[in-house]
Design a protein around this motif. Structure first.
Motif, PDB file in Angstrom:
ATOM      1  N   SER B  55     -30.693  38.994  -0.069  1.00 26.22           N
ATOM      2  CA  SER B  55     -30.132  39.954  -1.024  1.00 26.22           C
ATOM      3  C   SER B  55     -29.653  39.257  -2.292  1.00 26.22           C
ATOM      4  CB  SER B  55     -28.981  40.726  -0.398  1.00 26.22           C
ATOM      5  OG  SER B  55     -29.460  41.529   0.642  1.00 26.22           O
ATOM      6  N   LEU B  58     -32.590  38.634  -4.416  1.00 27.37           N
ATOM      7  CA  LEU B  58     -33.030  39.874  -5.061  1.00 27.37           C
ATOM      8  C   LEU B  58     -32.105  40.230  -6.231  1.00 27.37           C
ATOM      9  CD1 LEU B  58     -35.299  42.003  -4.337  1.00 27.37           C
ATOM     10  CD2 LEU B  58     -33.429  43.454  -3.622  1.00 27.37           C
ATOM     11  N   ARG B  59     -30.820  40.035  -6.015  1.00 30.24           N
ATOM     12  CA  ARG B  59     -29.845  40.351  -7.066  1.00 30.24           C
ATOM     13  C   ARG B  59     -30.003  39.433  -8.266  1.00 30.24           C
ATOM     14  NH1 ARG B  59     -25.675  43.498  -6.136  1.00 30.24           N
ATOM     15  NH2 ARG B  59     -24.218  42.236  -7.324  1.00 30.24           N
ATOM     16  N   GLN B  94     -30.409  50.153  -1.733  1.00 30.56           N
ATOM     17  CA  GLN B  94     -30.419  50.465  -0.306  1.00 30.56           C
ATOM     18  C   GLN B  94     -29.819  51.840  -0.024  1.00 30.56           C
ATOM     19  OE1 GLN B  94     -28.197  47.752   2.088  1.00 30.56           O
ATOM     20  NE2 GLN B  94     -28.973  48.607   3.980  1.00 30.56           N
ATOM     21  N   ASP B 170     -34.480  47.196  -2.153  1.00 29.65           N
ATOM     22  CA  ASP B 170     -33.468  46.613  -1.279  1.00 29.65           C
ATOM     23  C   ASP B 170     -33.389  47.449  -0.012  1.00 29.65           C
ATOM     24  OD1 ASP B 170     -31.418  45.247  -0.174  1.00 29.65           O
ATOM     25  OD2 ASP B 170     -29.905  45.825  -1.651  1.00 29.65           O
TER      26      ASP B 170
END
Lengths: 278, 371
Positions: B55, B58-59, B94, B170
Motif C-alpha cells: 500500500s 501504491l501511495r 479500497q 487499492d
C-alpha cells in the motif's frame, strides 16, 4: 422485593426525577399567566404580564442585545473553531501545536469567574494604555467568542476525526489543489458539525451571565444580567412571561431539528436498504 | 538514421520505479529498494500480506507519500516530486471514497471539472462513463443509495473519467462480499481492457491477483520476493514463502543426497524425491521440495517407481463436486493435502477414511526451493 414492587419502585422513581426536572418549569409557565403582582400567589388567569413584557423597554433591549451578541459570537467562534480544529487535525507536527491544543481546551475547564476576571483585568490595562476598548458590546463579544471558540473547536475536531481521510486524498487525486480540497470536500462535509457548533455557542452566549457581568459596561446589560439583577430586587412576573416565551422558542427549535434529523436518518436507512435489495 | 529517429523513449516502459524506498522514523523500512518496470497496457498486481509495503508503494505512485530514496518515472518523466493533483494518475480507493454529498454523476464529473473542461464535454464524458459501468439510470443518486457493487462501479468510473495514463486500484474488491467478487473481477478486467489503461493493483488476495493481473509481484517486508506472470509464479515459486503464499502447497524438507546435472535426489523423512534442477545447490544442503495438491495422484497399489511417492492413511476427505480433497497422514506425522479431479481416477471412487493409500507424482510436478 418481588418484581412488581420493583417495577413500581422504578416507575415512581422515574416520576420523581421528571418532577424534579420539570415541575419548576411548569410552575414558571403556569404563573406567567397569573394576574397577581406576587409571583407566589395565584389569583386568576390573564395575559397581563405578556402585555407588560411588550412594554418593558429595558427587558426588550436586553433581549435584543443578547441575541445580537449570541449571533455574532457564535459566528466568530465557529470561524476560529473551524480553523483551529483543522490545524490541530491536519498538521501533526508544528511549533506550538501542544500549546494550541491545550489552550484551545482550557476555557472548557477553567471556571467562568476566573476567565471573566482575568479578561477584565487585561481589558482594563489595555484600555489604560491605549484608551480602547470601552467596556460594552465589543468586550462581551470578545469574552463569549473566547469561550465559544473552545467549544466549537471540540465539536469540529471530533467530526474531522471521524471523517474518512481518504475523501480528501480522493479529491487531491482527482486534481484538487489543497485549498480546493478544503472548499469542495472538507467544508461541505463539515457543515452539520459547523451548524451544531453554531447552535451550541449561540446558546452558551445567550445564557451566559458570569462573563457578561465582568465584561459589560454601562448601558450594556444582556438578558440574563437583567433577569439576575431584577431577581435580587424581587421577581417581576413579566420575567416569567419572558421565560415562557424563551422556553417555547427553544422547544420549537429543538423539536423541529430533532424531527428533521430523525426523518433524515430514517430516509437514509430506507435508501440503503432499498439499494441493497436491487 | 532509422535508429536515431527512434528516441530512447521508444523502449521506455510506461512506469519505471528505480530503487524506491520509504523509511519511517529513520529506521522502519516500509518499502525497501524496489525496482520495477510496468509496460503500457499491463495489469500489474502487488500481492502481499498486511504490512508488506504494497500500500505504501501504491501511495507513492499516487503521490500521497514521497519516497525516501529512489525515483519514479511515468512515460519517461520524473514524477517523484510531483504532487498528487498534478499526476496523470488516478486511483480507485479500497473503501471507494465516493463524495457522500455529491450525486453519482457529480462524483464522476469531479475530476473533469478540476481540469477546466467545457461543460458539454464533461456531460458527454460522464454519460459515456455511466454507460460503460452500466449505471446510466442511477446518475442522480447519492452514493449511500447504491449497493456495494454499484458504488464500486461509480468509483471505477470516477477514476478512469480523466483518462489517466496509469490507474491504481487499492484492494478493488476488498469491500465486496465473496459472491459478488468473482463476477466483479471479470467485469472490472473487461472495463479496464476496453479502456486500455495501464493498471497497478494492490491486493492481499492471491486469487484476485492471479485472475486479474497479467503480471504480478509477491511482496514481503518491503521488497519483492518474486516478479512474473501468475502462471510462472504458481508453477515455479522461487522460495518457500512464495510457494506458501500462492495457493496451497505441500513442502517436503530434507538434505540433498545426490546432485546430478539434470536432477537432484532429496532424502526426505517419507520418501526419496527426484527433483528437476532449478536452483543451484550442494550435497548435504537442506532444501525444500514443493508440490501442489492437484498434481498428486492417489492409489491403493504401490507405485513401481523407486522415487516420488509416499504411503499414508486418509484422515480427512471433502467432496467439492469437481474435485475431492484428501488429507493423508504420513508415517512421519506430516499431513499431505491431495486434490483429485472427480473423473480422473475411478479407482479412487471408494477411498474412505482410514484407508491405506499411496500418493505419487511426476518429476516435473516438483519445485526445488533453496530458500
Amino acid at each position: 422485593m418481588n418484581s412488581t414492587a420493583l417495577k413500581w419502585f422504578g416507575r415512581s422513581w422515574m416520576l420523581l426525577v421528571y418532577a424534579f426536572l420539570f415541575l419548576p418549569i411548569f410552575t414558571l409557565v403556569a404563573y406567567s399567566f397569573n394576574d397577581s403582582q406576587l409571583v407566589t400567589v395565584w389569583s386568576h388567569a390573564s395575559l397581563r404580564w405578556y402585555k407588560a413584557l411588550m412594554h418593558d423597554r429595558d427587558l426588550i433591549a436586553a433581549v435584543m442585545l443578547s441575541l445580537k451578541i449570541a449571533f455574532l459570537s457564535a459566528l466568530v467562534s465557529v470561524f476560529f473553531g473551524l480553523f483551529s480544529a483543522f490545524a490541530l487535525h491536519r498538521y501533526r507536527r508544528f511549533t506550538g501545536r501542544g500549546l494550541l491544543s491545550s489552550l484551545a481546551s482550557t476555557p472548557l475547564v477553567m471556571p467562568d469567574v476566573i476567565v471573566g476576571l482575568s479578561l477584565l483585568l487585561m481589558l482594563v490595562s489595555v484600555q489604560q494604555a491605549l484608551g480602547y476598548p470601552e467596556r460594552g458590546l465589543f468586550t462581551i463579544l470578545l469574552g463569549h467568542a473566547l469561550l465559544g471558540t473552545a467549544y466549537a473547536t471540540v465539536v469540529v475536531r471530533s467530526r474531522l476525526t471521524e471523517m474518512d481521510s481518504k475523501l480528501e486524498e480522493a479529491a487531491m487525486d482527482l486534481g484538487c489543489r489543497p485549498w480546493q480540497v478544503f472548499t469542495l470536500v472538507t467544508l461541505p462535509l463539515l457543515m452539520p458539525a459547523l451548524l451544531s457548533a453554531f447552535l451550541l455557542t449561540f446558546t452558551l452566549s445567550f445564557d451566559d451571565v458570569v462573563l457578561s457581568s465582568f465584561l459589560s459596561g454601562p448601558g450594556y446589560s444582556t438578558m440574563p444580567m437583567v433577569i439576575f439583577s431584577r431577581a435580587r430586587l424581587g421577581l417581576n412576573p413579566s420575567i416569567n412571561a419572558l421565560a415562557t416565551v424563551t422556553i417555547v422558542v427553544v422547544s420549537v427549535v429543538v423539536f423541529a431539528s430533532t424531527l428533521y434529523s430523525l426523518r433524515q436518518a430514517r430516509q437514509r436507512k430506507r435508501d440503503m436498504a432499498l439499494a441493497q435489495r436491487e | 538514421m532509422e535508429n536515431a529517429s527512434k528516441s530512447p523513449l521508444a523502449n521506455e516502459p510506461l512506469l519505471r520505479i528505480e530503487g524506491v524506498s520509504k523509511i519511517y522514523d529513520g529506521h522502519i523500512k516500509a518499502v525497501d529498494q524496489v525496482t520495477l518496470n510496468v509496460a503500457s497496457g499491463e495489469i500489474f498486481a502487488l500481492l502481499g500480506g498486511s504490512g508488506c509495503g504494497k500500500s505504501t508503494l501504491l501511495r507513492m505512485l499516487a503521490g500521497f507519500e514521497t519516497p525516501s530514496q529512489g525515483r519514479i518515472y511515468l512515460g519517461g518523466t520524473d514524477i517523484t516530486e510531483l504532487p498528487a493533483y498534478q499526476r496523470p494518475i488516478n486511483m480507485m480507493f479500497q473503501s471507494y471514497a465516493l463524495f457522500p454529498h455529491l450525486s453519482v454523476s457529480d462524483n464522476i464529473a469531479f475530476g473533469l471539472r478540476r481540469d477546466g473542461m467545457a461543460k458539454e464535454a464533461i456531460a458527454e464524458r460522464v454519460e459515456a462513463m455511466l454507460k460503460l459501468v452500466q449505471l446510466s439510470q442511477y446518475a442522480k443518486r447519492k452514493p449511500h443509495q447504491l449497493s456495494g457493487g454499484q458504488q464500486q462501479r461509480v468509483a471505477l468510473a470516477r477514476s478512469i473519467a480523466k483518462q489517466p495514463k496509469l490507474l491504481l486500484l487499492d484492494e478493488p474488491l476488498g469491500a465486496l462480499d465473496k459472491k459478488l467478487r468473482v463476477s466483479t473481477q471479470i467485469e472490472l478486467v473487461n472495463i479496464i481492457e476496453e479502456v486500455g489503461v495501464t493498471c497497478v493493483l494492490v491486493t492481499h488476495d492471491q486469487e484476485e491477483a492471479m485472475t486479474m493481473a497479467t503480471r504480478m509481484a509477491v511482496m514481503s517486508a518491503g521488497s519483492f520476493l518474486q516478479v512474473g506472470s501468475p502462471k510462472a509464479i504458481y508453477q515455479q515459486p522461487n522460495s518457500r514463502q512464495v510457494a506458501d503464499f500462492i495457493g496451497s502447497v505441500n513442502i517436503f524438507d530434507g538434505p540433498v543426497k545426490e546432485n546430478h546435472t539434470n536432477y537432484v535426489l532429496v532424502q526426505c523423512a517419507d520418501a526419496l524425491l527426484r527433483v528437476p534442477h532449478s536452483q543451484p545447490c550442494q550435497d548435504g544442503m537442506g532444501v525444500g521440495v514443493a508440490i501442489r495438491p492437484e498434481k498428486m495422484a492417489l492409489s491403493r497399489k504401490k507405485p513401481s517407481a523407486k522415487v516420488n511417492h509416499v504411503a499414508g492413511v486418509v484422515v480427512e476427505m471433502a467432496y467439492f463436486g469437481a474435485h475431492t480433497s484428501y488429507h493423508v497422514k504420513l508415517a512421519s506425522g506430516k499431513v499431505l493435502q491431495v486434490q483429485v479431479q472427480s473423473h480422473a481416477d475411478e479407482d479412487n471412487a471408494d477411498l474412505c477414511w482410514g484407508d491405506q493409500v499411496y500418493a505419487s507424482w511426476a518429476d516435473n510436478a516438483m519445485v526445488l526451493l533453496t530458500q
